[in-house]
Design an enzyme around this catalytic site. Structure first.
Site, PDB file in Angstrom:
ATOM      1  N   TYR A   1     -10.555 -61.102  17.383  1.00  0.00           N
ATOM      2  CA  TYR A   1     -11.902 -61.634  17.180  1.00  0.00           C
ATOM      3  C   TYR A   1     -12.937 -60.865  18.009  1.00  0.00           C
ATOM      4  O   TYR A   1     -13.971 -60.417  17.489  1.00  0.00           O
ATOM      5  CB  TYR A   1     -11.917 -63.117  17.542  1.00  0.00           C
ATOM      6  CG  TYR A   1     -13.279 -63.761  17.508  1.00  0.00           C
ATOM      7  CD1 TYR A   1     -13.832 -64.217  16.314  1.00  0.00           C
ATOM      8  CD2 TYR A   1     -14.033 -63.935  18.680  1.00  0.00           C
ATOM      9  CE1 TYR A   1     -15.082 -64.821  16.288  1.00  0.00           C
ATOM     10  CE2 TYR A   1     -15.275 -64.539  18.652  1.00  0.00           C
ATOM     11  CZ  TYR A   1     -15.807 -64.984  17.457  1.00  0.00           C
ATOM     12  OH  TYR A   1     -17.043 -65.577  17.439  1.00  0.00           O
TER      13      TYR A   1
ATOM     14  N   SER B   1     -21.239 -62.024  19.228  1.00  0.00           N
ATOM     15  CA  SER B   1     -20.794 -63.047  20.179  1.00  0.00           C
ATOM     16  C   SER B   1     -20.813 -62.463  21.587  1.00  0.00           C
ATOM     17  O   SER B   1     -20.724 -61.235  21.762  1.00  0.00           O
ATOM     18  CB  SER B   1     -19.360 -63.467  19.845  1.00  0.00           C
ATOM     19  OG  SER B   1     -18.809 -64.228  20.885  1.00  0.00           O
TER      20      SER B   1
HETATM   21  P1  NAD Z   1     -18.297 -72.571  11.619  1.00  0.00           P
HETATM   22  O1  NAD Z   1     -16.869 -72.875  11.473  1.00  0.00           O
HETATM   23  O2  NAD Z   1     -19.253 -73.662  11.401  1.00  0.00           O
HETATM   24  O3  NAD Z   1     -18.723 -71.387  10.678  1.00  0.00           O
HETATM   25  C1  NAD Z   1     -17.875 -70.374  10.238  1.00  0.00           C
HETATM   26  C2  NAD Z   1     -17.986 -70.316   8.743  1.00  0.00           C
HETATM   27  O4  NAD Z   1     -17.380 -69.124   8.283  1.00  0.00           O
HETATM   28  C3  NAD Z   1     -17.293 -71.442   8.006  1.00  0.00           C
HETATM   29  O5  NAD Z   1     -18.136 -72.551   7.840  1.00  0.00           O
HETATM   30  C4  NAD Z   1     -16.936 -70.786   6.690  1.00  0.00           C
HETATM   31  O6  NAD Z   1     -17.855 -71.173   5.694  1.00  0.00           O
HETATM   32  C5  NAD Z   1     -17.089 -69.318   6.947  1.00  0.00           C
HETATM   33  N1  NAD Z   1     -15.888 -68.575   6.590  1.00  0.00           N
HETATM   34  C6  NAD Z   1     -14.789 -68.349   7.339  1.00  0.00           C
HETATM   35  N2  NAD Z   1     -13.893 -67.634   6.640  1.00  0.00           N
HETATM   36  C7  NAD Z   1     -14.446 -67.407   5.430  1.00  0.00           C
HETATM   37  C8  NAD Z   1     -14.004 -66.723   4.255  1.00  0.00           C
HETATM   38  N3  NAD Z   1     -12.816 -66.090   4.201  1.00  0.00           N
HETATM   39  N4  NAD Z   1     -14.822 -66.717   3.183  1.00  0.00           N
HETATM   40  C9  NAD Z   1     -16.007 -67.350   3.218  1.00  0.00           C
HETATM   41  N5  NAD Z   1     -16.490 -67.992   4.301  1.00  0.00           N
HETATM   42  C10 NAD Z   1     -15.708 -68.014   5.387  1.00  0.00           C
HETATM   43  O7  NAD Z   1     -18.460 -71.965  13.084  1.00  0.00           O
HETATM   44  P2  NAD Z   1     -19.678 -71.212  13.800  1.00  0.00           P
HETATM   45  O8  NAD Z   1     -19.324 -71.221  15.212  1.00  0.00           O
HETATM   46  O9  NAD Z   1     -20.972 -71.742  13.370  1.00  0.00           O
HETATM   47  O10 NAD Z   1     -19.525 -69.713  13.310  1.00  0.00           O
HETATM   48  C11 NAD Z   1     -20.572 -68.959  12.792  1.00  0.00           C
HETATM   49  C12 NAD Z   1     -20.602 -67.585  13.420  1.00  0.00           C
HETATM   50  O11 NAD Z   1     -20.955 -67.705  14.790  1.00  0.00           O
HETATM   51  C13 NAD Z   1     -19.288 -66.824  13.372  1.00  0.00           C
HETATM   52  O12 NAD Z   1     -19.544 -65.484  13.019  1.00  0.00           O
HETATM   53  C14 NAD Z   1     -18.814 -66.902  14.796  1.00  0.00           C
HETATM   54  O13 NAD Z   1     -17.990 -65.822  15.135  1.00  0.00           O
HETATM   55  C15 NAD Z   1     -20.118 -66.858  15.532  1.00  0.00           C
HETATM   56  N6  NAD Z   1     -20.047 -67.312  16.919  1.00  0.00           N
HETATM   57  C16 NAD Z   1     -19.729 -68.605  17.190  1.00  0.00           C
HETATM   58  C17 NAD Z   1     -19.648 -69.004  18.510  1.00  0.00           C
HETATM   59  C18 NAD Z   1     -19.291 -70.416  18.877  1.00  0.00           C
HETATM   60  O14 NAD Z   1     -19.043 -70.693  20.044  1.00  0.00           O
HETATM   61  N7  NAD Z   1     -19.269 -71.350  17.954  1.00  0.00           N
HETATM   62  C19 NAD Z   1     -19.889 -68.102  19.540  1.00  0.00           C
HETATM   63  C20 NAD Z   1     -20.221 -66.801  19.220  1.00  0.00           C
HETATM   64  C21 NAD Z   1     -20.294 -66.413  17.904  1.00  0.00           C
END
Ligand code: NAD
Ligand code: MG
Length: 300
Positions: A205, A192
């Site tokens: 985080y 991120s």
């Molecule tokens: P999202 O909520 O769609 O995806 C996160 C997923 O993590 C969930 O759908 C869930 O299936 C999974 N998860 C969480 N805890 C879990 C557990 N204990 N066991 C199994 N699965 C679990 O949100 P997203 O934003 O698409 O996140 C995906 C990745 O992108 C993450 O690593 C997040 O840190 C990263 N990210 C997101 C952003 C943003 O702004 N959305 C920015 C930078 C990085």
């Protein structure tokens, strides 16, 4: 808010809508993408494949929603069979992704479970190898993000759960997968912008995201001689469930992503091509790299 496809030239500042006060909303963790307004675009209607991952066998964590969902859909449309990992509470979102993968003519295998559990992580990889006949792509996309204003209020339970979900699961899954990966395989971890520009309210985080970058650089060197590449995608603000389940204070969602040079939040669909590039042979000489897809914020 479906876009045309990922190839058509257009102005990236207006390609997707900017956040408005209507974007303020809240769900319980882990949340469902289908209950968000607006519903994020994970490429369901727009991602167009061109055979870049024909015959590959992929595991995607967090594949039900957001960025993992976009990667899973793109991988399938590029010709890969996909094992989807997600939490049991997310079955409704995951079902939609399974259907989309099958519509792309590929195999979808849903294996829900808790990534904080080492046993589940090991079983996930073993099941993937059995169901798909091997593993060539591991995309660790699952993640946990809960904002806490003050360190005094950040519990050991949360600190532990954030590290277990974001860092330990990556370690366990990589460890189990590398044993099965042949030359040409690719691991993609998800970091991120928070790794370099940590928000004060995302202490735990942001720290995990820096760990993911460094872990990936070290592992890339370790497995390079086996012909396995390890890279990272580092998104900026992307409109996903993570943000509406306590990832941000609700008020901040009203102008989510507006502080980026492109002036708007990203959509999961815009992350998918980065994952496809790093998964495919096109990135054959790229390893230990972090691909920032963050709306233009300057990053190291
Ligand atoms: P999202 O909520 O769609 O995806 C996160 C997923 O993590 C969930 O759908 C869930 O299936 C999974 N998860 C969480 N805890 C879990 C557990 N204990 N066991 C199994 N699965 C679990 O949100 P997203 O934003 O698409 O996140 C995906 C990745 O992108 C993450 O690593 C997040 O840190 C990263 N990210 C997101 C952003 C943003 O702004 N959305 C920015 C930078 C990085
Ligand atoms: Mg989800």
């Amino acid at each position: 808010m479906a876009n045309q496809d990922q190839h058509t030239m257009q102005d990236p500042t207006t390609q997707y809508p900017k956040a408005t006060p209507d974007w303020k909303q809240q769900q319980e963790e882990p949340g469902l993408q289908r209950e968000m307004t607006p519903v994020p675009d994970a490429g369901e209607k727009s991602y167009k494949g061109s055979g870049r991952l024909t015959g590959r066998k992929a595991v995607v964590t967090g594949a039900d929603s957001g960025i993992g969902r976009a990667a899973a859909i793109a991988f399938a449309r590029e010709g890969a069979d996909v094992v989807l990992a997600y939490l049991p509470e997310e079955e409704a979102d995951a079902k939609e992704v399974v259907k989309l993968i099958e519509e792309a003519g590929r195999k979808a295998v849903a294996i829900p479970g808790d990534l904080k559990d080492e046993k589940y992580c090991e079983e996930l990889i073993e099941s993937a190898v059995k169901e798909l006949g091997g593993i060539d792509i591991l995309a660790n996309v699952a993640g946990k993000q809960q904002f806490v204003e003050q360190i005094a209020d950040l519990t050991t339970e949360q600190f532990d759960a954030t590290f277990k979900t974001n860092v330990y699961s990556m370690f366990w899954l990589c460890k189990a997968a590398v044993k099965h990966m042949k030359a040409g395989s690719s691991i993609i971890n998800t970091s991120s912008i928070q790794a370099y520009k940590p928000s004060p309210i995302l202490l735990d985080y942001a720290t995990t995201k820096a760990a993911i970058n460094t872990f990936s650089k070290a592992l890339a060197q370790q497995v390079g001689s086996k012909g396995i590449r390890v890279n990272v995608v580092a998104p900026g603000p992307v409109w996903t469930p993570l943000q509406v389940v306590g990832g941000q204070p609700v008020e901040k969602l009203a102008d989510f992503g507006s502080n980026t040079p492109l002036g708007r939040a990203g959509q999961p669909a815009e992350m998918a091509p980065a994952f496809v590039f790093l998964a495919s042979q096109e990135s054959s000489y790229v390893s230990g790299e972090t691909l920032n897809a963050n709306g233009g914020t300057v990053s190291p």
